[in-house]
Enzyme design. Sequence first.
Site, PDB file in Angstrom:
ATOM      1  N   LYS A 213       0.775  -1.375   0.005  1.00 14.19           N
ATOM      2  CA  LYS A 213      -0.101  -0.176   0.055  1.00 14.19           C
ATOM      3  C   LYS A 213       0.860   1.163  -0.028  1.00 14.19           C
ATOM      4  O   LYS A 213       1.426   1.728   1.033  1.00 14.19           O
ATOM      5  CB  LYS A 213      -0.775   0.079   1.136  1.00 14.19           C
ATOM      6  CG  LYS A 213      -2.181   0.554   1.165  1.00 14.19           C
ATOM      7  CD  LYS A 213      -2.031   1.942   0.707  1.00 14.19           C
ATOM      8  CE  LYS A 213      -1.933   3.067   1.904  1.00 14.19           C
ATOM      9  NZ  LYS A 213      -1.690   4.544   1.536  1.00 14.19           N
TER      10      LYS A 213
ATOM     11  N   GLY B 160       2.899   5.545  12.620  1.00 17.41           N
ATOM     12  CA  GLY B 160       3.744   4.240  13.019  1.00 17.41           C
ATOM     13  C   GLY B 160       3.148   3.890  14.281  1.00 17.41           C
ATOM     14  O   GLY B 160       2.852   2.500  14.620  1.00 17.41           O
TER      15      GLY B 160
ATOM     16  N   GLU C 129       9.970   2.086  10.121  1.00 14.26           N
ATOM     17  CA  GLU C 129      11.086   3.069   9.898  1.00 14.26           C
ATOM     18  C   GLU C 129      10.507   4.279   9.702  1.00 14.26           C
ATOM     19  O   GLU C 129       9.388   4.612   8.728  1.00 14.26           O
ATOM     20  CB  GLU C 129      11.685   2.551   8.326  1.00 14.26           C
ATOM     21  CG  GLU C 129      12.129   1.214   8.040  1.00 14.26           C
ATOM     22  CD  GLU C 129      13.805   1.302   8.674  1.00 14.26           C
ATOM     23  OE1 GLU C 129      14.250   2.199   8.921  1.00 14.26           O
ATOM     24  OE2 GLU C 129      13.962  -0.071   8.771  1.00 14.26           O
TER      25      GLU C 129
ATOM     26  N   CYS D 298      14.284  11.191   5.426  1.00 16.75           N
ATOM     27  CA  CYS D 298      14.045  10.782   6.958  1.00 16.75           C
ATOM     28  C   CYS D 298      15.426  10.924   7.681  1.00 16.75           C
ATOM     29  O   CYS D 298      15.344  10.969   8.751  1.00 16.75           O
ATOM     30  CB  CYS D 298      13.506   9.227   7.054  1.00 16.75           C
ATOM     31  SG  CYS D 298      14.565   7.959   6.142  1.00 16.75           S
TER      32      CYS D 298
ATOM     33  N   GLU E 187      10.876  17.092  13.554  1.00 15.85           N
ATOM     34  CA  GLU E 187      11.174  16.673  11.949  1.00 15.85           C
ATOM     35  C   GLU E 187      10.260  17.787  11.085  1.00 15.85           C
ATOM     36  O   GLU E 187       9.143  17.728  11.423  1.00 15.85           O
ATOM     37  CB  GLU E 187      10.807  15.214  11.565  1.00 15.85           C
ATOM     38  CG  GLU E 187      10.938  14.953   9.923  1.00 15.85           C
ATOM     39  CD  GLU E 187      10.640  13.349   9.853  1.00 15.85           C
ATOM     40  OE1 GLU E 187       9.407  13.261  10.364  1.00 15.85           O
ATOM     41  OE2 GLU E 187      11.455  12.841   9.249  1.00 15.85           O
TER      42      GLU E 187
HETATM   43  P1  NAD Z   1       2.770   9.065   6.825  1.00 22.57           P
HETATM   44  O1  NAD Z   1       2.898   8.420   7.973  1.00 22.57           O
HETATM   45  O2  NAD Z   1       1.725  10.162   6.688  1.00 22.57           O
HETATM   46  O3  NAD Z   1       2.092   8.055   5.677  1.00 22.57           O
HETATM   47  C1  NAD Z   1       2.930   6.623   5.403  1.00 22.57           C
HETATM   48  C2  NAD Z   1       1.980   5.699   4.964  1.00 22.57           C
HETATM   49  O4  NAD Z   1       0.879   5.320   5.671  1.00 22.57           O
HETATM   50  C3  NAD Z   1       1.246   6.153   3.743  1.00 22.57           C
HETATM   51  O5  NAD Z   1       1.237   5.170   2.956  1.00 22.57           O
HETATM   52  C4  NAD Z   1      -0.177   6.664   4.230  1.00 22.57           C
HETATM   53  O6  NAD Z   1      -1.169   6.433   3.227  1.00 22.57           O
HETATM   54  C5  NAD Z   1      -0.250   5.371   5.512  1.00 22.57           C
HETATM   55  N1  NAD Z   1      -1.224   5.656   6.400  1.00 22.57           N
HETATM   56  C6  NAD Z   1      -1.833   6.692   6.829  1.00 22.57           C
HETATM   57  N2  NAD Z   1      -2.502   6.944   7.807  1.00 22.57           N
HETATM   58  C7  NAD Z   1      -2.554   5.424   8.013  1.00 22.57           C
HETATM   59  C8  NAD Z   1      -3.344   4.583   8.851  1.00 22.57           C
HETATM   60  N3  NAD Z   1      -4.371   5.142   9.729  1.00 22.57           N
HETATM   61  N4  NAD Z   1      -3.069   3.066   8.889  1.00 22.57           N
HETATM   62  C9  NAD Z   1      -2.219   2.604   8.014  1.00 22.57           C
HETATM   63  N5  NAD Z   1      -1.478   3.450   7.141  1.00 22.57           N
HETATM   64  C10 NAD Z   1      -1.798   4.597   7.328  1.00 22.57           C
HETATM   65  O7  NAD Z   1       3.943   9.392   6.146  1.00 22.57           O
HETATM   66  P2  NAD Z   1       4.378  10.258   4.856  1.00 22.57           P
HETATM   67  O8  NAD Z   1       4.318  11.649   5.246  1.00 22.57           O
HETATM   68  O9  NAD Z   1       4.092   9.189   3.759  1.00 22.57           O
HETATM   69  O10 NAD Z   1       6.011  10.060   4.975  1.00 22.57           O
HETATM   70  C11 NAD Z   1       6.893  10.993   5.632  1.00 22.57           C
HETATM   71  C12 NAD Z   1       7.395   9.996   6.903  1.00 22.57           C
HETATM   72  O11 NAD Z   1       8.174   8.936   6.642  1.00 22.57           O
HETATM   73  C13 NAD Z   1       8.483  11.086   7.414  1.00 22.57           C
HETATM   74  O12 NAD Z   1       8.337  11.143   8.886  1.00 22.57           O
HETATM   75  C14 NAD Z   1       9.725  10.413   7.141  1.00 22.57           C
HETATM   76  O13 NAD Z   1      10.816  10.478   8.087  1.00 22.57           O
HETATM   77  C15 NAD Z   1       9.336   9.007   7.261  1.00 22.57           C
HETATM   78  N6  NAD Z   1      10.372   8.107   6.562  1.00 22.57           N
HETATM   79  C16 NAD Z   1      10.970   7.304   7.130  1.00 22.57           C
HETATM   80  C17 NAD Z   1      12.118   6.419   6.404  1.00 22.57           C
HETATM   81  C18 NAD Z   1      13.019   5.579   7.124  1.00 22.57           C
HETATM   82  O14 NAD Z   1      13.606   4.789   6.651  1.00 22.57           O
HETATM   83  N7  NAD Z   1      12.977   5.745   8.421  1.00 22.57           N
HETATM   84  C19 NAD Z   1      12.091   6.535   5.083  1.00 22.57           C
HETATM   85  C20 NAD Z   1      11.031   7.379   4.334  1.00 22.57           C
HETATM   86  C21 NAD Z   1      10.424   8.242   5.090  1.00 22.57           C
END
Ligand code: NAD
Length: 493
Positions: free
Chosen positions: A178, A236, A253, A287, A386
């Site tokens: 997803k 997360g 992550e 990230c 962040e």
């Molecule tokens: P996000 O948490 O908004 O979304 C991530 C994913 O989760 C998306 O696919 C989203 O649709 C899904 N999602 C949203 N609500 C959900 C729910 N209730 N249940 C299940 N899934 C749900 O994050 P984003 O804005 O897409 O990405 C940015 C974040 O990702 C930043 O905090 C960044 O640091 C982190 N990130 C971490 C790494 C790493 O390797 N540590 C790598 C890339 C990005």
Amino acid sequence: MQTTQLYIDGRFVAPKEGGTFEAIDPATEKAFAEIASGTAADVDLAVKAARKAFDNGPWPQMPASARASALRKVAEGIRGRLKEIAALETRDNGKPIPEAEWDIGDAAFVFDYYANLAEAHEAEGAETVDLGDDAFTSTISTEPLGVVGAITPWNFPLLMAVWKVAPALAAGCTIVLKPSEYCSASCAILAEIIDAAGLPAGVFNLITGTGPDAGAPLSDHPLVDKLAFTGSVPTGRKVMTAAAAGIRTVSLELGGKSPFIIFDDCDIDKAVEWILFGIFWNKGEVCSATSRVLVQRGLYPKLMERLVEATEAITIGPGDVKGIKLGPVVSKIQYDKVLAAIEAGKKTGAKLVTGGGRPEGMKTGYYIAPTIFAEVPTDAAIWREEIFGPVVCVNPFDTEEEAVALANDSPYGLAGAVMSDDLDRCERVAGKLRAGIIWINCSQPTFTQVPWGGYKSSGIGRELGTAGFMGFRETKQITRYDHTRTWGWYLGQ
Ligand code: NAD
């Protein structure tokens, strides 16, 4: 305008109920594709297909070499469409084309890497353990973990998905992916490539859709064995809560606020180059971005001067224009979030040294000028939280101990970087930083062969490297008793 489809049980299908949503080009603010919007009903079909493919299908039982040859075809498929996928990634996410080309090249490499690793792991075979009792022998082996629910973000849309899909498939798992609703287009192409590579039906499934409509039902689905998540800390937490409810394995992550310590024996241009790459590469939507820079006081005034000059020379514009180094941020939502963080930063007493809003003269597109805050109070949100955009905070320090303490004073622990010509000092500081990824004399270069993941609120588990593969295997001990003997606890004398 192209409309993408879901990929469930080896077939491209329209969502049962969800319709579509628009993919927006952040440089033009215009829609360029319609993305299939999956919901719980589609997730249920996809998870059941993955379950069937795992429980009955050939994929988990195949020799690793057979899985590896399918994955090498996927790698070839990605390489064959590299330019096309990179252009699409730029259109969807805004990043400059050369950066998108790195990502897609890496994605192909990740499939090849895990194909090789799966073969090597199988060749190693089971480990025999000396139990100190010759009536018993034990072996330890691993086997595929099961059905994986993978939920991924928008900053490296294809690559973050592939970091999960490739090792999971190589390990013999089946998967439902997803991707983020803000950038799903490249994952729709991945489904085409996997389909063309001839993987058995149900082994890989794609559900595009929003977090609440598709991500949440995937996290909650009882037939999923492992949730592999990359994204923000708040999401997360929700995914981990869902995993806890079902007692499912989870890897997270998450975000970061990574420090970069620069000592005063550094060459200024080298330091400036890596500070810029550490925060403005991929528009700061990284990230592991080193968004808190600590500069030793002796170097601080000169370095700031050079840093501001170099930052103001960064070329800003659409990612598909040659020579552009900073594209638009991914979406209107992200644009508003980053601008709000900057506005809040202006009220903290920190000095806004350059940037601080929309670049002059740019009327269309979600552009934010590369922004530097200096002398930032260490309790300010811009220093602690962040931002995930082109914003960096720079503070001076005096001693190594002070730098390490400031660097570690964070709820996050994803990455850290240290720069000095004194390599012993670099190693010493690297050892003291509480983070899963440390760069010495650079910031950000990332290699598939070494593990990736964070301490503290930055996550749980590791991707990439051998750890990334083992995260999709279960460990099994088999203990054998010498059948010629008699145990005799109940039936003996
Ligand atoms: P996000 O948490 O908004 O979304 C991530 C994913 O989760 C998306 O696919 C989203 O649709 C899904 N999602 C949203 N609500 C959900 C729910 N209730 N249940 C299940 N899934 C749900 O994050 P984003 O804005 O897409 O990405 C940015 C974040 O990702 C930043 O905090 C960044 O640091 C982190 N990130 C971490 C790494 C790493 O390797 N540590 C790598 C890339 C990005």
